[in-house]
Enzyme design. Structure first.
Site: not given
Ligand code: NAD
Ligand code: UDP
Length: 313
Positions: A145, A175
């Protein structure tokens, strides 16, 4: 003016809130997702909207569309899920961003990359500023990651330099909020689900490690401000709530707010689990006039309310 906007990972936790907000601003939204961790439930209420389109697609494969903006959010974000198939996770970050950058090049679109506080690894600088290069293990269980996201930042920056693409990088700190999956595995949803079911609250380690938790509506405002900023500020920029809490404090707060009888139990700390994390958000304040508004109590109450409606007791 209405824009055509692609949100990859749009059926996930943050992506679904982002799609909803972008539609409220009268845009046309394409939500692309492979449903690995996302769910149709998160976007079901948008499916009847003529300005919303759902595409089942994996970002590892090329994708073509006429779009003005791309928010690249596809990637599992919870350690449990991103470690489930580590090779797929790093492919999602690296091949995914290449495919989206090629799309940005072909359709002359602006692209915003969802990067992460994990690029700082287990940070030796506190709070974390954007100029800090981080302290990341390249071969640990979190590397698929962390290094995937670091490489994605490199690719975004090289495409900007080499192909003149209009890019944005945001480093998102922990978040939370509604639409996190019941089985997401991250700390806020785990603790709330455990508290609502009066089950043991599982603290990994002794609970003295810290995180700083941002409510999702605040984050989404910051994301849209970053994409739309007219000073051509490309980042990277930290987006998060700088109020730092220990994991033990978080557990106690969630037990209190959900009137739970749960007991706290201590489990082994996973390897490479960062000890302290807190964003320095001076840059976001200065360049975007952004700062979070929802305090942790209010945000947790909304999140507890959400889970109390979808949980099995
Ligand atoms: P989440 O797991 O709920 O959402 C990720 C989404 O991406 C899901 O809908 C999943 O099905 C989709 N996905 C995964 N692999 C995929 C692929 N190969 N092709 C198409 N779709 C794919 O997580 P989230 O918390 O909503 O995170 C969303 C983004 O924000 C991510 O990139 C994550 O790294 C980034 N992020 C989130 C946080 C947090 O605290 N929530 C912090 C840092 C970064
Ligand atoms: N954590 C915990 N119990 C859980 C889930 C997580 O104590 O049930 C801890 C985890 O070890 C880490 C912190 O909470 O120290 C935040 O974990 P999360 O998986 O939410 O995000 P990240 O480690 O990626 O910030």
């Amino acid at each position: 003016m209405s824009k055509r906007i692609l949100v990859t990972g749009g059926a996930g936790f943050i992506g679904s809130h982002l799609c909803e907000k972008l539609l409220q601003y009268d845009n046309d939204v394409i939500c692309l997702d492979n449903f690995f961790t996302g769910s149709k439930d998160n976007i079901r209420h948008l499916l009847n909207n003529d300005h919303f389109e759902l595409v089942r697609h994996d970002v590892i494969q090329e994708y073509s569309a006429e779009v003005d903006e791309i928010y690249n959010f596809a990637c599992p974000a919870s350690p449990v899920h991103y470690q489930f198939d580590a090779i797929k996770t790093i492919k999602t970050s690296v091949m995914g961003v290449i495919n989206m950058l090629e799309l940005a090049k072909e359709s002359n679109a602006k692209i915003l990359q969802a990067s992460t506080s994990e690029v700082y690894g287990d940070p030796k600088v506190h709070p974390q500023v954007e100029s800090y290069w981080g302290n990341v293990n390249p071969i640990g269980v979190r590397s698929c990651y962390d290094e995937g996201k670091r490489c994605a930042e490199t690719l975004i920056t090289d495409y900007r330099r080499q192909c003149n693409i209009n890019t944005r990088i945001v480093r998102i700190f922990n978040t939370y909020g509604p639409n996190m999956a019941l089985n997401d595995g991250r700390v806020v949803s785990n603790f709330i689900v455990q508290a609502l079911q009066n089950k043991d609250i599982t603290i990994y380690g002794d609970g003295s490690q810290t995180r700083s938790f941002c409510y999702v509506s605040d984050l989404v405002d910051g994301l849209i401000k970053m994409m739309n900023n007219e000073i051509n500020f490309q980042g990277p920029v930290n987006l998060g709530n700088p109020v730092e809490k220990t994991i033990l404090e978080l557990a106690e707060l969630i037990i209190k707010l959900s009137n739970s009888n749960s007991k706290i139990v201590f489990k082994p700390l996973p390897s490479d689990d960062p000890i302290r994390r807190k964003p320095d958000i001076s840059l976001a304040k200065e360049k975007l006039n952004w700062q979070p508004r929802v305090d942790i109590k209010e945000g947790l109450e909304k999140t507890i309310d959400y889970f109390s409606k979808i949980i099995n007791y």
